[in-house]
Design a protein around this motif. Structure first.
Motif, PDB file in Angstrom:
ATOM      1  N   UNK A  65       0.803  -1.218   0.000  1.00  0.00           N
ATOM      2  CA  UNK A  65       0.000   0.000   0.000  1.00  0.00           C
ATOM      3  C   UNK A  65       0.846   1.283   0.000  1.00  0.00           C
ATOM      4  N   UNK A  67       3.893   1.681  -1.213  1.00  0.00           N
ATOM      5  CA  UNK A  67       5.034   1.529  -2.132  1.00  0.00           C
ATOM      6  C   UNK A  67       5.441   2.824  -2.833  1.00  0.00           C
ATOM      7  N   UNK A  68       4.453   3.692  -3.079  1.00  0.00           N
ATOM      8  CA  UNK A  68       4.773   4.890  -3.864  1.00  0.00           C
ATOM      9  C   UNK A  68       5.499   5.957  -3.040  1.00  0.00           C
ATOM     10  N   UNK A  76       8.605   0.464  -8.138  1.00  0.00           N
ATOM     11  CA  UNK A  76       7.465   0.013  -7.336  1.00  0.00           C
ATOM     12  C   UNK A  76       6.672  -1.015  -8.139  1.00  0.00           C
ATOM     13  N   UNK A  77       6.330  -2.100  -7.492  1.00  0.00           N
ATOM     14  CA  UNK A  77       5.479  -3.130  -8.114  1.00  0.00           C
ATOM     15  C   UNK A  77       4.385  -3.445  -7.099  1.00  0.00           C
TER      16      UNK A  77
ATOM     17  N   UNK B 253       1.114   4.227 -15.623  1.00  0.00           N
ATOM     18  CA  UNK B 253       1.466   2.806 -15.702  1.00  0.00           C
ATOM     19  C   UNK B 253       1.468   2.279 -17.147  1.00  0.00           C
ATOM     20  N   UNK B 361      -6.058   5.199  -3.548  1.00  0.00           N
ATOM     21  CA  UNK B 361      -4.921   4.274  -3.479  1.00  0.00           C
ATOM     22  C   UNK B 361      -5.301   2.846  -3.852  1.00  0.00           C
ATOM     23  N   UNK B 364      -5.455   2.754  -7.457  1.00  0.00           N
ATOM     24  CA  UNK B 364      -4.086   2.741  -7.997  1.00  0.00           C
ATOM     25  C   UNK B 364      -3.540   1.313  -8.033  1.00  0.00           C
ATOM     26  N   UNK B 365      -3.738   0.585  -6.940  1.00  0.00           N
ATOM     27  CA  UNK B 365      -3.232  -0.792  -6.871  1.00  0.00           C
ATOM     28  C   UNK B 365      -3.869  -1.651  -7.966  1.00  0.00           C
ATOM     29  N   UNK B 368      -2.429  -0.478 -11.432  1.00  0.00           N
ATOM     30  CA  UNK B 368      -1.027  -0.881 -11.613  1.00  0.00           C
ATOM     31  C   UNK B 368      -0.906  -2.403 -11.735  1.00  0.00           C
ATOM     32  N   UNK B 372       0.615  -4.389 -14.844  1.00  0.00           N
ATOM     33  CA  UNK B 372       1.697  -5.374 -14.689  1.00  0.00           C
ATOM     34  C   UNK B 372       1.277  -6.728 -15.268  1.00  0.00           C
TER      35      UNK B 372
END
Lengths: 257, 378
Positions: A65, A67-68, A76-77, B253, B361, B364-365, B368, B372
């Motif tokens: 959470x 990571x940024x 960041x992954x 991303x 957030x 965002x996860x 992203x 990925x």
């Protein structure tokens, strides 16, 4: 080559330092997460334990959470990708990961080579997350680590709503005031989390082998109830809440190589 | 290049600062009518010489609207009502509110009481929209709206006015369709936010002016060769891709928009108003011709096939479902097209969005992780 993975969750910070993508040199967990001093402290401790400095670490990948906002990271992954990579390293036969974090729950489908092929996260509320267990443990006046043992003593597990943390909190208080035993309430809480998360996993589709990662997988009652709910064996990740940091350290090694 | 930048900057400015455009309209003494989601007969407003202004909510906290809405109403209606109650729309001469879903049905009734200073113009579309009786009924609804607008504007709206407005709108639709096709070849310049702003700016401008600007933009883009794109491309589906920060995350991303099936974007312009003699009937028939939206009754659920084709034809790497939190209409459709896309092995992301929540957030996860996932896909 030394690489590191830093997993900054909402409730804890985890670091794994790897040598040549194989040997774990150090692993650290600090029980405070994003927005605190936890990530920096965990990272410092992890390299200090093995007499390294930041310059010795070829690449650092942050995940989780927070990571940024970790200044020491090269990349960041997300924790979803990192948990899949970490699990693939530890248990290559796993196809379904259940990761219950501090403020969200995720079901992840692992494809070829440990690559995520699908995932689902909880939405709308915090039911079925680590935060839910924390809130409920506080009401029961126990440490979250003791919840499983207390629940195991239940004779007639209470029924707790699995739709909303706030309503469930009121429900638990009413159950306790109504004379329901703490053991039965604890079992009701575990069932509630399992019911909510199992729904998420079923939406993704259950495929063997199944593993649980994250701090909540240390609760053996949740694993047992999850197996019952999904009608399939469920393992706990050998590295539990460090699985994501391991995955990040492995990605760091692979991208720096 | 300078011309291109200027055009993009103008359109972005309009999309981000509609109040300035509206003030200009006030100076010109042109009346404005608010058009709330998802489908309003803007052509009638335009034919009346007024400016239709799109009201699609905004990123704001709810302090007043919760007097009227429960917590589980979608943020699109909640934030629009909130802004209305704060007087943001007081310059409008009226607001057309269709009743496509349960939330919108309540919204219209709430507006009447909560924002009495801005006239409520109700609109109920027929559900069984393929029947001739439905066309006849909707024509009568549009006729009533025309009368209301004539009363507000103080002058009649002729058949010719309506026919001309339909031509302006069909030309605008054609231009935006062309833009969305061209945009996929220029993903570095036309980022997800830029693409969104180009389309969104049309909600606050005269459609003729907007068409001219977008046409110029297309011309400028074509002057350069198509851009190489090293990231991934996605199709967006749902009601709308806001709050705006999520589109910035797409860019961050490495995700470009190959095509969209959003109610706020392509669903508004992918179907022309059909030809015919009676302009009101043409507008009513338009509702029968549209396809592939959760708000349009479709027992065959053809949206699933449209999405699959859209993803394949645009060579998208995946589809992102932008689901407005508590939007039942979109939630009903989701499992149906999910199955179709899964069978076609097209990755799908479920992105729950809320205009009133400042923290993104978790979103965002998801974005992203999806980026990925599709970038690592073997």
């Amino acid at each position: 080559m030394i690489t590191a993975g830093v997993d900054i969750g909402s409730t804890s910070s985890k670091v794994v330092v790897l040598e040549d993508g194989k040997k774990i040199l150090s692993k650290v967990i600090i029980p405070v997460g994003a927005g605190s001093s936890g990530p920096a402290r965990a990272f410092e401790q992890s390299i200090r334990e093995v007499n390294l400095s930041r310059e010795d670490i070829k690449r650092v990948i942050a995940t989780g959470y927070g990571r940024t906002h970790f200044p020491g990271a090269d990349q960041q992954i997300t924790e979803i990708t990192c948990h899949a990579r970490g699990v693939y390293e530890l248990l290559p036969g796993v196809r379904t990961i259940i990761d219950i974090g501090g403020q969200d729950a995720k079901a992840i489908r692992v494809g070829q080579g440990g690559i995520v092929s699908n995932f689902i996260m909880n939405d709308k509320c915090a039911a079925g997350t680590g935060r839910f267990l924390e809130v409920m443990s506080r009401i029961l006046e126990i440490n979250i680590e003791d919840l499983a043992d207390l629940a195991a003593l239940a004779e007639n597990p209470a029924s707790i709503s699995n739709t909303c943390t706030v309503f469930a909190e009121s429900e638990v208080i009413s159950q306790l005031s109504g004379g329901t035993s703490r053991e039965d309430v604890a079992a009701g809480i575990v069932n509630s989390v399992v019911g909510r998360v199992a729904g998420l996993v079923k939406r993704l589709g259950v495929q063997s082998e199944v593993v649980m990662t994250g701090g909540v997988c240390l609760n053996w009652m949740i694993i047992r109830m999850m197996e019952k709910e999904l009608a399939i064996p469920v393992m706990a990740s050998p590295m539990a809440q460090l699985t994501g940091a391991l995955g990040a350290a492995l990605f760091a090694f692979e991208s720096a190589r | 290049m300078t011309q291109l930048k200027e055009l993009l900057s103008t359109l972005e400015h309009v999309a981000k600062h509609p109040a300035q455009v509206i003030n200009k309209c006030l100076e010109d003494k042109r009346l404005m009518i608010g058009c709330t989601p998802e489908y309003c007969p803007e052509e009638i407003v335009y034919a009346a010489g007024m400016l239709p202004v799109g009201l699609w909510g905004g990123a704001t906290s709810i302090r007043n609207a919760n007097q009227y809405f429960p917590a589980f109403a979608c943020s699109l209606v909640q934030t629009t009502l909130e802004l209305g109650m704060r007087g943001v729309y007081d310059q409008l001469a009226g607001v057309i509110i269709p009743a496509h879903c349960d939330h919108l049905k309540c919204f219209g009734q709430d507006w009447k009481v909560a924002v009495p200073q801005v006239r409520f113009i109700p609109l109920a579309h027929p559900i069984n929209r393929k029947l001739e009786a439905a066309v006849e009924y909707l024509k009568s609804e549009y006729s009533r709206i025309k009368s209301v607008l004539e009363e507000i504007g103080g002058k009649p709206i002729s058949h010719q006015d309506l026919s001309e407005a339909i031509e302006v709108y069909n030309l605008h639709r054609k231009t935006l369709r062309e833009f969305t096709l061209i945009a996929r070849d220029y993903c570095t310049t036309i980022t997800p936010s830029v693409r969104h702003n180009v389309i969104k700016s049309g909600y606050f401008m005269d459609k003729l002016e907007h068409t001219q600007l977008v046409n110029s933009l297309i011309g400028e883009l074509k002057k350069a060769p198509p851009e190489e794109w090293k990231g991934q491309k996605v199709v967006l589906t749902g009601i709308m891709a806001e709050p705006k920060e999520i589109l910035d995350m797409f860019e961050e991303y490495g995700l470009a928009v190959a095509a969209d099936d959003l109610a706020q974007e392509s669903r508004q312009f992918r179907t022309d108003v059909p030809e015919g003699k009676d302009p009101l009937e043409r507008l009513a028939r338009h509702w029968s011709c549209m396809e592939g939206c959760s708000l349009l009754y479709d027992p065959q659920k053809n949206r699933r096939f449209m999405l699959k084709t859209m993803a394949e034809e645009s060579r998208a790497d995946g589809v992102v479902a932008c689901i407005m939190k508590f939007c039942e209409m979109e939630e009903f459709d989701y499992p149906i097209y999910k199955k179709t896309l899964e069978e076609a092995e097209i990755p799908l992301l479920y992105l729950e969005l809320d205009l009133a929540t400042p923290s993104l957030e978790q979103v965002r996860t998801r974005i992203q992780s999806f980026a990925e996932m599709i970038s690592l896909k073997p």
